[in-house]
Enzyme design. Sequence first.
Site, PDB file in Angstrom:
ATOM      1  N   TYR A 266      -2.213  -0.658  10.698  1.00  0.00           N
ATOM      2  CA  TYR A 266      -2.215  -1.161   9.216  1.00  0.00           C
ATOM      3  C   TYR A 266      -1.042  -0.647   8.640  1.00  0.00           C
ATOM      4  O   TYR A 266      -0.456  -1.518   7.658  1.00  0.00           O
ATOM      5  CB  TYR A 266      -3.402  -0.523   8.783  1.00  0.00           C
ATOM      6  CG  TYR A 266      -3.745  -0.834   7.258  1.00  0.00           C
ATOM      7  CD1 TYR A 266      -4.150  -2.038   6.721  1.00  0.00           C
ATOM      8  CD2 TYR A 266      -3.366   0.073   6.156  1.00  0.00           C
ATOM      9  CE1 TYR A 266      -4.437  -2.332   5.440  1.00  0.00           C
ATOM     10  CE2 TYR A 266      -3.592  -0.300   4.818  1.00  0.00           C
ATOM     11  CZ  TYR A 266      -4.143  -1.170   4.501  1.00  0.00           C
ATOM     12  OH  TYR A 266      -4.117  -1.625   3.164  1.00  0.00           O
TER      13      TYR A 266
ATOM     14  N   SER B 275       0.788  -1.073   0.062  1.00  0.00           N
ATOM     15  CA  SER B 275      -0.108  -0.069  -0.095  1.00  0.00           C
ATOM     16  C   SER B 275       0.872   1.306  -0.080  1.00  0.00           C
ATOM     17  O   SER B 275       1.837   1.076   0.358  1.00  0.00           O
ATOM     18  CB  SER B 275      -0.855   0.132   1.149  1.00  0.00           C
ATOM     19  OG  SER B 275      -1.595   1.320   1.466  1.00  0.00           O
TER      20      SER B 275
END
Length: 334
Positions: free
Chosen positions: A239, A226
């Site tokens: 995360y 990501s």
Amino acid sequence: MEKEMNRRNAIGKIAATIAIAAVAPQTFAQSQKIQKIKNSSSELTDPTTKYPRPPFKKQFQPFPGLASKMEPVPDHGEKSYVGSGRLMGRKALITGGDSGIGRAAAIAYAREGADVAINYLPEEESDAREVIELIKKEGRNAVGIPGDLRFENFCKELVKEAVKQLGGLDILVNNAGHQKTHESILDISTEEFERTMKTNIYAPFWIIKAALPHLKPGSSIIGLSSVQAYDPSENLYDYAQTKAATTSYVKSLAKQLGPKGIRVNGVAPGPVWTALEVSGGQTQENIVKFGSETPLGRPGQPAELASIFVQLAANDASFATGQIYGSSGGSGQP
């Protein structure tokens, strides 16, 4: 004699007509497919206006969320993705294949000729059923395996069942992820932290270990990183760590498995319109303006990443390993 020759000619013409009739539907279908490919790729499309732009309606769903209930509903390539046989006969396992980026990859793989097994949580059954039907519509073997990736025994069974029902395995996409927004580290419980770590880091570890004995030279492993790995947000403390770890495991494992002929790569999306975001991955305030900070002024749609997953699994990407492919609308890295 002349009558006999005429009879043979007539029979020959009938046989030829039958043969042409038998081939005609296939030829017509192929020509239609080619025309669809031409139509989808011949005209320039402005990426800033291709898909919905913010502001979006505030919307919240209980975790894990359903794509079918989002406004607007994400585009996973259901109508737009056109395959060309690049993965014919391949066998893929995709975690989180019911919605979002995993769903887009599943649809694309099926339309490129692969048989596909998807994993999802039991609560996502309705979305998963839609994907299964789309895969079957392409004439491919479709396998749905619900279960929670936080448990090692299930991860082992997932791979075992996928191999059994697909008849092998040569593409593994570790796509499933858990993301929750928290304003402060003080708001993250140990239980919540553990859920993020087990889903995003432990599960790929367990699944890769179980899959490796089945992967032959030419196989491909793809992890989901990501933009958070490179430019983490203040409210995605846990995360973001997992995505940095994903980037590292891709590069490390690529070196380890390269001599065995198994390629390992990753994809690093920016803001993409998925159920992950509306089920706690973003605040309601951020949902309204989601993707507005990118140079394209909007979030990505899962369908826009599908071709990256196809490329990383295809034979013509044989020199690509240990790479992270970005798709973030002009911001972030790599």
